[in-house]
Write a protein that holds these residues in place. Structure first.
Motif, mmCIF file in Angstrom:
data_model
loop_
_atom_site.group_PDB
_atom_site.id
_atom_site.type_symbol
_atom_site.label_atom_id
_atom_site.label_comp_id
_atom_site.label_asym_id
_atom_site.label_seq_id
_atom_site.Cartn_x
_atom_site.Cartn_y
_atom_site.Cartn_z
ATOM 1 N N HIS A 161 -12.852 4.276 0.207
ATOM 2 C CA HIS A 161 -11.933 3.756 1.208
ATOM 3 C C HIS A 161 -12.612 2.628 1.973
ATOM 4 O O HIS A 161 -13.830 2.501 1.970
ATOM 5 C CB HIS A 161 -11.477 4.857 2.172
ATOM 6 C CG HIS A 161 -12.572 5.416 3.022
ATOM 7 N ND1 HIS A 161 -13.245 6.566 2.703
ATOM 8 C CD2 HIS A 161 -13.124 4.966 4.175
ATOM 9 C CE1 HIS A 161 -14.154 6.818 3.622
ATOM 10 N NE2 HIS A 161 -14.112 5.867 4.524
ATOM 11 N N ILE A 221 -5.040 -3.411 -5.277
ATOM 12 C CA ILE A 221 -4.267 -2.356 -5.929
ATOM 13 C C ILE A 221 -4.394 -2.432 -7.454
ATOM 14 O O ILE A 221 -4.606 -1.423 -8.123
ATOM 15 C CB ILE A 221 -2.783 -2.454 -5.512
ATOM 16 C CG1 ILE A 221 -2.633 -2.117 -4.023
ATOM 17 C CG2 ILE A 221 -1.915 -1.523 -6.356
ATOM 18 C CD1 ILE A 221 -1.252 -2.402 -3.473
ATOM 19 N N LEU A 229 0.832 -1.207 0.000
ATOM 20 C CA LEU A 229 0.000 0.000 0.000
ATOM 21 C C LEU A 229 0.865 1.255 0.000
ATOM 22 O O LEU A 229 0.586 2.219 -0.712
ATOM 23 C CB LEU A 229 -0.926 -0.009 1.213
ATOM 24 C CG LEU A 229 -1.953 -1.147 1.265
ATOM 25 C CD1 LEU A 229 -2.684 -1.139 2.598
ATOM 26 C CD2 LEU A 229 -2.946 -1.029 0.110
ATOM 27 N N ASN A 243 2.531 1.919 -3.318
ATOM 28 C CA ASN A 243 1.613 2.423 -4.337
ATOM 29 C C ASN A 243 0.967 3.746 -3.920
ATOM 30 O O ASN A 243 -0.039 4.157 -4.494
ATOM 31 C CB ASN A 243 0.541 1.378 -4.626
ATOM 32 C CG ASN A 243 1.048 0.242 -5.473
ATOM 33 O OD1 ASN A 243 1.007 0.294 -6.693
ATOM 34 N ND2 ASN A 243 1.558 -0.794 -4.817
ATOM 35 N N ASN A 244 1.575 4.395 -2.908
ATOM 36 C CA ASN A 244 1.130 5.725 -2.464
ATOM 37 C C ASN A 244 -0.353 5.761 -2.078
ATOM 38 O O ASN A 244 -1.057 6.739 -2.335
ATOM 39 C CB ASN A 244 1.396 6.768 -3.560
ATOM 40 C CG ASN A 244 2.864 6.909 -3.872
ATOM 41 O OD1 ASN A 244 3.687 6.976 -2.958
ATOM 42 N ND2 ASN A 244 3.210 6.943 -5.151
ATOM 43 N N CYS A 245 -0.822 4.672 -1.473
ATOM 44 C CA CYS A 245 -2.204 4.641 -0.993
ATOM 45 C C CYS A 245 -2.336 5.480 0.274
ATOM 46 O O CYS A 245 -1.403 5.576 1.077
ATOM 47 C CB CYS A 245 -2.633 3.200 -0.713
ATOM 48 S SG CYS A 245 -2.682 2.149 -2.174
ATOM 49 N N ASP A 246 -3.478 6.092 0.420
ATOM 50 C CA ASP A 246 -3.753 6.927 1.589
ATOM 51 C C ASP A 246 -4.268 6.035 2.708
ATOM 52 O O ASP A 246 -5.436 5.640 2.717
ATOM 53 C CB ASP A 246 -4.778 7.999 1.227
ATOM 54 C CG ASP A 246 -5.150 8.876 2.422
ATOM 55 O OD1 ASP A 246 -4.376 8.900 3.397
ATOM 56 O OD2 ASP A 246 -6.222 9.511 2.380
ATOM 57 N N ILE A 247 -3.394 5.676 3.644
ATOM 58 C CA ILE A 247 -3.799 4.775 4.721
ATOM 59 C C ILE A 247 -3.563 5.414 6.082
ATOM 60 O O ILE A 247 -2.708 6.290 6.248
ATOM 61 C CB ILE A 247 -3.042 3.433 4.658
ATOM 62 C CG1 ILE A 247 -1.538 3.633 4.899
ATOM 63 C CG2 ILE A 247 -3.299 2.725 3.338
ATOM 64 C CD1 ILE A 247 -0.773 2.336 5.033
#
Length: 252
Positions: free
Chosen positions: A100, A193, A22, A25-29
Motif C-alpha cells: 500500500h 492499477i 480506485l 477496481n475494488n482497491c482498498d483505500i
C-alpha cells in the motif's frame, strides 16, 4: 483563498479522477481531509480522520465552511499547518503481506513564505525562512514513507512552483498545475492499477509536457534544491510582489 472557492467544481473533479478508478477496481483505500477555516484572524484546522466510506468523504468535500481559507495570523499561507496535520493522521503502518501507499495531495493557491511576495520582509542571509521549514516537513514525509503531490491553483502559485516541485519530488511525488491535474493524475492512477506501478514510478512514465502544458510550470528543469531557500526567496521577491499587486488590481 477566494480563487479556490471559484474553482471548487474543478478541484472536486480532480479528486474524483483519483478516487473513482480506485473504487471501480475494488482497491482498498482510506480517505481523510484537512481544511482550514479562518476565524478571529487565526487559522483553525478542520480535520476529518480516515474513513473507508467514499460517501462520507464526498460529504466532507462538498460541505462548505464559512470563510474557508488558508491564512495564518500574519497573512502567510498555512501550508506548513496543513502538512503537519497530514503527518499527524493515523496512517497505515508497513505490512510485509500487503502493498500500500500513503499519499498526501496538497491543493493550494498559496505560497509558503512571505519572503516570496514581500521584499520588505527580507533581512539578510542569516534570517530564518519558512521555506526551510517546508524542506524539513518534506524530509519528515520521506522518513514516514509518505508521498506528497501538490496541485497548484492560479498565477500566485507560479511564484514558488519550482519550490513546490522540488519538495514534492523529494518524497517521490510531483507538482501539477490544476489545469493539468485531472488528466495527469488519471494517467497515473491507471498505470498503478494496470501496471502495478508505485505512484512515483507512474509519474516517471508520463511525458513532461503533460505536466507543463497550458501553464508557466517547467517540470523539466526542476532539480533538487539546497534546503536553505532564502536566496531563492530574495531572487523571487520582486517578481512575487508585482504579481500579487497585479492579481489584486485585476480582481478589484
Amino acid at each position: 483563498m477566494k480563487s479556490i472557492n471559484f474553482l471548487l467544481s474543478t478541484i472536486r473533479h480532480t479528486i474524483s479522477s483519483i478516487i473513482n478508478p480506485l473504487i471501480q477496481n475494488n482497491c482498498d483505500i482510506r480517505l481523510a481531509l484537512v481544511k482550514f477555516r479562518s476565524g478571529n484572524d487565526s487559522s483553525v484546522p478542520i480535520v476529518h480522520s480516515f474513513t473507508r466510506s467514499v460517501v462520507t468523504f464526498t460529504h466532507w468535500l462538498v460541505t462548505n465552511h464559512e470563510s474557508v481559507g488558508q491564512h495564518t495570523q500574519d497573512g502567510a499561507i498555512a501550508i506548513h499547518d496543513a502538512l503537519r496535520e497530514a503527518l499527524n493522521l493515523d496512517w497505515r503502518t508497513t505490512d510485509n503481506d500487503r502493498c500500500h501507499e500513503n499519499i498526501v495531495f496538497l491543493i493550494t493557491d498559496g505560497f509558503p513564505c512571505q519572503n516570496l511576495v514581500n521584499p520588505t520582509e527580507i533581512q539578510n542571509d542569516d534570517c530564518s525562512c519558512a521555506c526551510d521549514d517546508l524542506w524539513a516537513i518534506s524530509n519528515e514525509f520521506v522518513n514516514r514513507n509518505l508521498t506528497l503531490v501538490i496541485v497548484g491553483i492560479g498565477p500566485i502559485v507560479g511564484i514558488c512552483d519550482s519550490l513546490y516541485g522540488a519538495i514534492a519530488k523529494n518524497t517521490g511525488g510531483e507538482y501539477v498545475p490544476l489545469t493539468n491535474a485531472s488528466h495527469v493524475l488519471f494517467l497515473s492512477i491507471q498505470s498503478i492499477i494496470t501496471q502495478g506501478y508505485t505512484l512515483s514510478q507512474s509519474f516517471r512514465h508520463i511525458k513532461q509536457e503533460e505536466f507543463e502544458k497550458n501553464s508557466s510550470y517547467h517540470h523539466s528543469i526542476i532539480q533538487q534544491q539546497d534546503q536553505s531557500e532564502i536566496k531563492h526567496c530574495q531572487i523571487m521577491a520582486q517578481k512575487g510582489a508585482w504579481l500579487l499587486d497585479h492579481f489584486h488590481h485585476v480582481n478589484s
